[in-house]
Design an enzyme around this catalytic site. Structure first.
Site, PDB file in Angstrom:
ATOM      1  N   SER A 117      15.517  22.121 -15.707  1.00 55.18           N
ATOM      2  CA  SER A 117      14.352  22.952 -15.982  1.00 55.18           C
ATOM      3  C   SER A 117      14.816  24.236 -16.644  1.00 55.18           C
ATOM      4  O   SER A 117      15.893  24.752 -16.339  1.00 55.18           O
ATOM      5  CB  SER A 117      13.641  23.262 -14.664  1.00 55.18           C
ATOM      6  OG  SER A 117      12.866  24.439 -14.796  1.00 55.18           O
TER       7      SER A 117
ATOM      8  N   GLU B 297      10.008   8.948 -16.546  1.00 54.54           N
ATOM      9  CA  GLU B 297       8.606   9.360 -16.707  1.00 54.54           C
ATOM     10  C   GLU B 297       8.112   9.053 -18.120  1.00 54.54           C
ATOM     11  O   GLU B 297       6.981   8.610 -18.322  1.00 54.54           O
ATOM     12  CB  GLU B 297       8.459  10.857 -16.435  1.00 54.54           C
ATOM     13  CG  GLU B 297       8.768  11.251 -14.999  1.00 54.54           C
ATOM     14  CD  GLU B 297       9.047  12.748 -14.872  1.00 54.54           C
ATOM     15  OE1 GLU B 297       8.216  13.545 -15.347  1.00 54.54           O
ATOM     16  OE2 GLU B 297      10.095  13.113 -14.327  1.00 54.54           O
TER      17      GLU B 297
ATOM     18  N   LYS C 108      16.560  22.260 -10.497  1.00 54.57           N
ATOM     19  CA  LYS C 108      15.856  21.019 -10.833  1.00 54.57           C
ATOM     20  C   LYS C 108      16.725  19.968 -11.501  1.00 54.57           C
ATOM     21  O   LYS C 108      17.577  20.267 -12.329  1.00 54.57           O
ATOM     22  CB  LYS C 108      14.680  21.332 -11.759  1.00 54.57           C
ATOM     23  CG  LYS C 108      13.582  22.118 -11.078  1.00 54.57           C
ATOM     24  CD  LYS C 108      12.712  21.224 -10.237  1.00 54.57           C
ATOM     25  CE  LYS C 108      11.618  20.633 -11.120  1.00 54.57           C
ATOM     26  NZ  LYS C 108      10.782  19.727 -10.364  1.00 54.57           N
TER      27      LYS C 108
ATOM     28  N   HIS D 127       0.833  -1.221   0.000  1.00 52.76           N
ATOM     29  CA  HIS D 127       0.000   0.000   0.000  1.00 52.76           C
ATOM     30  C   HIS D 127       0.862   1.264   0.000  1.00 52.76           C
ATOM     31  O   HIS D 127       0.423   2.319   0.449  1.00 52.76           O
ATOM     32  CB  HIS D 127      -0.957   0.033   1.201  1.00 52.76           C
ATOM     33  CG  HIS D 127      -1.707  -1.244   1.396  1.00 52.76           C
ATOM     34  ND1 HIS D 127      -2.915  -1.508   0.779  1.00 52.76           N
ATOM     35  CD2 HIS D 127      -1.395  -2.355   2.109  1.00 52.76           C
ATOM     36  CE1 HIS D 127      -3.324  -2.729   1.133  1.00 52.76           C
ATOM     37  NE2 HIS D 127      -2.416  -3.267   1.926  1.00 52.76           N
TER      38      HIS D 127
END
Ligand code: ARG
Length: 478
Positions: free
Chosen positions: A290, A303, A296, A169
């Site tokens: 970024s 992704e 960043k 979970h």
């Protein structure tokens, strides 16, 4: 539409079937009906299939040996020119790669080129080419799957001993070895390789000789063609031969499942790269920055692999839907079969290479994982088991440890920060050795069941994983 309706170009060359027709489709319709932009990627298979067919035609005395030699030499020349980039095809001239190559052959060798298609239809030809391509793509993907499996195994070996939280979970559950976590993905890759091999075998049957749908009047030797092309068998029904695309579904399914596995792994890499987890740091070469936020470092490629999963699953759905309403035998719908398969193949191959690089180069932050392994009271089960060892029924022990955890939550400390005296306030059964029982390495090591996360069990698993990978690599080399 109206303005296109009258657009018939009488200067255009008559198509292969010109005899029966007095008009040809408009340029727009022709482009709509063409498959060349997709199936030109099958040129190698088309040439291999045609060479095998011509060789068999000559062996059966259907065409002369001179014609066969001219055809084979002509096709070899075309192959060389396509490979070097010197020969390209135009959708204005050919509907598909089969017509493009046959047309070019006839331009080069004359009448002999017109004999190549004897006893053959594009219906069995396209099924053959696509099957050969699926065989090649499955094997190529299997090789890339083996590469990722190797990287996962490498990390499992090099980081042996690193303890991390295991989750259910997405809540901390029980500590595990990082190696164990990597090996879970290793076994997924082994199953993917197996599914890809099954897809390869499903494609490995020759439809050639089915002709349009009913077989042919020429005395073809179908088995010889299959043997020549390295295919395992000959399809026993000519109608099934030209209309079956199950092998493509098998490959799409194998790709979709593997892509789902990669997506799950990438989801974890994204989570682990976050400041909140901090379990791994992606190599700079596998990250992006970024354009506005200088601090960043984003796990973009992980992704993207996760995102591309939608495409692969869609490719599978798409072909299932295309096939569902097609009556026997060949229908033009079937032309829609290749684009999704090529897309799923491209997507998976690129994803496998990207993920292999990420896994091989990421920095594993073992100290941070160990710290996190103390955070979620993950030794609670072991503390209960300790009481069970002293004679307390498990249900009662569960309650006692639950109260201990509640106290730790209240005080903001870990289980390992408790003293024996504090434990004894909850049960007289706790002795000096209770603290050793919840030492995080001891908790892991105790999982000795076959397939468990204990050090010895994982050592055994590593040995089995190496054998499985060696077997896969051996099969791919053979
Ligand atoms: N371009 C077609 C395809 O990819 C080749 C087979 C065409 N056969 C036919 N009868 N129209 O499926």
């Amino acid at each position: 539409m109206a303005e296109h309706a009258g657009e018939h170009d009488s200067s255009k060359a008559a198509p292969l079937w010109g005899g029966r027709f007095s008009e040809v489709p408009t340029g727009e319709l022709e482009r709509f009906g063409a498959s060349l932009p997709v199936d030109q990627r099958l040129w190698r298979e088309d040439i291999a299939g045609s060479k095998a067919h011509a060789t068999m035609l000559a062996a059966q005395g259907i065409i002369s040996e001179e014609d066969r030699d001219a055809i084979v030499a002509g096709l070899d020349g075309i192959a060389r020119d396509i490979a070097s980039g010197g020969l390209t095809f135009d959708v204005e001239e050919s509907e598909d790669i089969h017509m493009a190559i046959e047309g070019e052959l006839t331009r080069r060798i004359g009448a002999a080129g017109g004999r190549l298609h004897t006893g053959r239809s594009r219906n069995d030809q396209v099924a053959l080419d696509f099957r050969l391509a699926c065989m090649r793509m499955s094997r190529e993907l299997e090789g890339a799957v083996a590469g990722l499996a190797q990287a996962l195994l490498g990390r499992a070996e090099s980081e042996f001993g690193v303890v991390m939280p295991g989750y259910t979970h997405l809540q901390p559950a029980q500590p595990v070895l990082f190696s164990h976590h990597m090996l879970a993905y290793f076994w997924m890759m082994m199953r993917d390789a197996c599914r890809l091999e099954q897809a390869h075998d499903a494609a490995s049957a020759s439809p050639l000789g089915a002709a349009a749908l009913a077989g042919t009047t020429y005395p073809l030797d179908r088995a010889a063609v299959a043997r020549d092309l390295g295919m395992g068998s000959v399809i026993p029904n000519s109608m099934d031969a030209v209309s079956d695309r199950d092998f493509a579904l098998d490959l799409l399914y194998a790709c979709a499942v593997c892509q789902v596995h990669l997506s799950r792994l990438c989801e974890e890499l994204v989570l682990w790269s976050s400041a909140e987890f901090g379990f791994v740091e992606m190599d700079d070469a596998h990250s992006t920055g970024s354009s506005i936020m200088p601090q960043k470092k984003n796990p973009d490629f992980a992704e993207l692999v996760r995102g591309k999963c939608g495409r692969s699953c869609g490719d599978l759905m798409s072909l299932l839907m295309t096939l569902k309403g097609t009556p026997l035998t060949y229908d033009k719908d079937l032309q829609e079969d290749k684009e999704g398969v090529l897309d799923a193949y491209d997507t998976l191959l690129g994803s496998l290479h990207a993920v292999t690089g990420m896994v091989a180069t990421m920095r594993v932050k073992g100290e941070r994982m160990r710290e996190a392994s103390h955070e979620g009271y993950m030794a609670a089960t072991d503390l209960a088991d300790y009481l069970v060892g002293k004679g307390m029924p498990f249900r009662e022990a569960h309650g006692v440890v639950g109260r201990i955890v509640a106290e730790c939550v209240e005080r903001g400390i870990t289980l390992q920060q408790l003293t024996v005296d504090e434990l004894r306030e909850h049960s007289e059964l706790f002795d000096e050795d209770a603290l050793a029982a919840i030492d995080i390495d001891a908790v892991v090591a105790r999982r000795t069941t076959y397939g468990g996360t204990g050090h010895d069990a994982v050592r055994r698993q590593l040995a089995e994983a190496k054998d499985a990978l060696a077997e896969l690599e051996g099969r791919l080399e053979a």
